[in-house]
Scaffold this motif. Structure first.
Motif, PDB file in Angstrom:
ATOM      1  N   SER A 425      41.653 -12.197  55.393  1.00 40.46           N
ATOM      2  CA  SER A 425      40.957 -12.492  56.649  1.00 40.46           C
ATOM      3  C   SER A 425      41.313 -11.477  57.725  1.00 40.46           C
ATOM      4  O   SER A 425      40.445 -11.014  58.479  1.00 40.46           O
ATOM      5  N   PHE A 428      39.458  -8.263  57.011  1.00 38.72           N
ATOM      6  CA  PHE A 428      38.058  -8.372  57.416  1.00 38.72           C
ATOM      7  C   PHE A 428      37.933  -8.236  58.930  1.00 38.72           C
ATOM      8  O   PHE A 428      37.077  -7.512  59.445  1.00 38.72           O
ATOM      9  N   THR A 447      38.849  -6.198  53.378  1.00 40.06           N
ATOM     10  CA  THR A 447      39.273  -7.533  52.970  1.00 40.06           C
ATOM     11  C   THR A 447      40.240  -7.480  51.803  1.00 40.06           C
ATOM     12  O   THR A 447      41.291  -8.137  51.808  1.00 40.06           O
TER      13      THR A 447
END
Length: 653
Positions: A425, A428, A447
């Motif tokens: 996360s 990303f 990611t």
């Protein structure tokens, strides 16, 4: 306390310097503060920066006091309002009230935050009471309750877009002030909390002898624990109600106080609020300095979140040895099927049938409908990839969960708390904020790099110390909490990038291509085959490290290989569908409870059940809010949260 007397004045001077650096261009207003006769700069100084500086000290002191109280009563050096889920419970209650019952806010946010914090604390303490308040048990339970509450709050926030900006900014832990009301509120809370803590200091000293020894001296142990827990929750919930989610200050303050020489309950309760005040004030001073040069709001919760994960990992070796909740023995003996192949065949056939039905049925403006061949041909290129992706991601997460649960002999182990999803996360989010218009390849690379980095750090930390399996799990929880805190604060910037990150975090398969879905399915098959190849390890490891080592298992190699496979499966699923929740927790349990006990059968059954659960979640996300698609993560959480709560509240044996 010599170090304390030296360091605290230096920290106070640094806090004042940072605050003055941010406010150097604003004129000091006259007293008393009267906005009618003040310039815009003076109003900003007198009603914005000045109360902000004071409330940072008050909130930090309150969180430091709450953390110190919890650590003393639980005899747990990593207990604080964040690790025990109190702050997340208060956050969830306020989010739900804001969206679904705003009239409740007419009486103020404090009662709602108090209710949510007490509910979360009550659940964690109930679990802890059944497991003798073991430190690892308490933190695992608290962090999982906190992650559950945060996941539900995030999903509900995304489903109610009109509240997105205000709720996300508030959840980030911003100290922005418009008047002195918050200072007055927290001053009263801190004064009352400090007085109550002083009154409870003597019973806490008696309780430090141990529950049996304290009871022998006539202390009502249950009543003292209840009173102290209510006090800690009330203080922490007040900060959440006033400022939002500010993580880990209650963990950092007592830890730093001890590291500076404080010994005993009295010095800890006295100095922890002061250290907490300085920690939060310095963090807010840094935020103000950056904001003064960049002009963009960035909540203070970002920096406090950065402190928590590394600090929790640093404190792990200090935890007393303890058995995590729900070992294989404590969960009881599961039934063992004599012919598991028949059940696996039925489950596999049911999965194929369900997938076919989901391809054919759907909702149209007039209601439910079965697609005719022509419509089926038109919709197949859109529906098939998402169904394959949902099933493959569920299977991958379930395989990872089965491996982790056998590796740690802990039914609370799941890929969501390994730290890989959190690291992915962050990867990303980093690409989203660093690149104006990132491509799909860039997002995928970022990611996977984030997940790989989180896994590498976890392995490096645990391998050097040869930590027990439950400590590996707790280290993964620390990584996940660190990532969650940083993401919450990062998204509080409140622009289109926050929406993109929040959408991805909630989970969605609508943008998956057929090639991506098939790639994930191929990886899930590869992980399944790898799990079958390690069946002997998976059958022996739940017996414990001494037995496993005596049977010739290379524990270091086995742990390394299984964590890598589990991390790879989790990271791949996260790339496609976002960090989904709880499938990796539920599917292995369901597989074991229906009689699939042998490692090969357990892995296969977990994969099939996980795929089915994710198909159900994907179908619910598409159909429940037709014609709009609701967050997939919300449905996965709603399926998993009741199971998690039931599992953790079961009495062992």
């Amino acid at each position: 306390m010599t170090a304390t007397r030296t360091i605290l004045p230096l920290a106070a001077a640094a806090a004042c310097l940072l605050w003055l650096l941010a406010a150097r261009q604003l004129p000091l207003p006259g007293w008393p503060l009267d906005p009618e006769g003040m310039s815009l700069g003076q109003i900003r100084m007198g009603f914005g920066l000045m109360p902000r500086g004071v409330i940072a000290l008050l909130a930090g002191a309150a969180l430091g006091l709450s953390g110190a109280i919890l650590q003393v009563v639980l005899r747990n050096p990593v207990a604080d309002p964040t690790t025990l889920g109190i702050s997340s419970g208060a956050q969830l209650a306020l989010v739900m009230a804001t969206i679904f019952a705003p009239d409740l806010l007419a009486g103020g946010r404090w009662p709602i935050a108090m209710t949510g914090g007490l509910a979360a604390a009550g659940l964690v303490l109930t679990i802890g009471a059944r497991r003798a308040f073991a430190p690892v048990t308490m933190v695992i339970a608290g962090m999982l309750v906190g992650l559950t509450a945060s996941a539900v709050a995030t999903a509900v926030t995304l489903a109610q877009g009109q509240y997105l900006l205000s709720l996300v900014i508030w959840n980030g832990g911003s100290l922005v002030q418009q008047d002195w009301s918050g200072v007055r509120n927290l001053s009263a809370v801190l004064a009352l909390g400090g007085a109550a803590a002083g009154a409870l200091a003597r019973p806490l000293r008696v309780l430090s002898l141990g529950a049996e020894g304290a009871a022998g001296l006539g202390l009502n142990v249950a009543l003292v624990r209840l009173a102290v827990a209510v006090l800690a929750v009330a203080v922490a919930a007040s900060v959440s109600a006033e400022l939002g989610l500010i993580a880990f200050v209650g963990l950092a303050a007592p830890a730093l106080t001890r590291s500076m020489g404080a010994r005993g309950i009295g010095p800890l309760l006295l100095w922890s609020p002061l250290v907490g005040a300085l920690v939060l004030s310095i963090c807010d001073g840094l935020v103000l300095a950056v904001e003064g040069s960049g002009g963009e709001m960035f909540p203070t919760g970002a920096l406090t979140g950065l402190v928590g994960g590394p600090l929790l990992i640093w404190l792990l070796p200090r935890l007393r040895g303890s058995t995590p909740p729900g070992t294989e023995t404590a969960e009881g003996t599961a039934p063992r099927l004599s012919c598991p192949g028949r059940l696996l065949a039925v489950v596999g056939l049911g999965l194929i049938t369900a997938a076919a039905l989901l391809l054919w049925i759907g909702r149209v403006p007039g209601g439910w409908a079965v697609l005719d061949p022509g419509s089926m041909a038109a919709f197949l290129p859109m529906r098939l990839p998402r169904l394959v992706a949902a099933a493959a991601s569920g299977a991958a997460l379930a395989l990872a969960g089965a491996m982790l649960q056998r590796l740690t002999a802990n039914p609370l182990a799941s890929p969501e708390v390994l730290g890989v999803s959190g690291g992915a996360s962050l990867g990303f989010a980093a690409v989203t904020f660093a690149v104006a218009a990132p491509s799909g390849l860039m997002l995928t690379s970022g990611t996977m790099a984030g997940g790989a980095l989180a896994l590498a750090l976890l392995l490096a930390f645990t391998a050097r110390r040869d930590m027990p399996a439950e400590r590996v799990l707790l280290a993964g929880i620390a990584v996940s909490a660190f990532a969650s805190a940083v993401l919450s604060a990062t998204m509080a910037v409140g622009d289109a990038r926050s929406w993109a990150i929040l959408t991805w975090l909630s989970g969605a398969t609508s943008t998956v291509s057929l090639a991506g879905a098939l790639s994930l399915a191929a990886l899930a098959v590869a992980i399944w085959l790898g799990g079958l190849a390690t069946s002997r390890w998976l059958s022996v490891l739940p017996l414990g490290p001494s037995v496993s080592g005596g049977l010739g298992v290379n524990l270091r190699l086995a742990r390394l290989v299984l964590i890598i496979m589990a991390g790879t499966a989790t990271g791949a699923a996260t790339v496609i569908t976002g960090p989904l929740s709880f499938v990796g927790l539920m599917a292995p349990h369901l597989s074991r409870r229906v009689g699939l006990v042998r490692p090969a059968d357990h892995l296969t059954g977990s994969a099939l059940i996980g795929a089915g659960l994710m198909l159900v979640a994907d179908f619910g996300a598409r159909m429940a809010g037709f014609p709009y698609e609701l967050p997939l993560g919300l449905f996965a959480t709603l399926i998993g949260a009741p199971w998690l709560i039931w599992l953790m509240t079961r009495r062992p044996g």
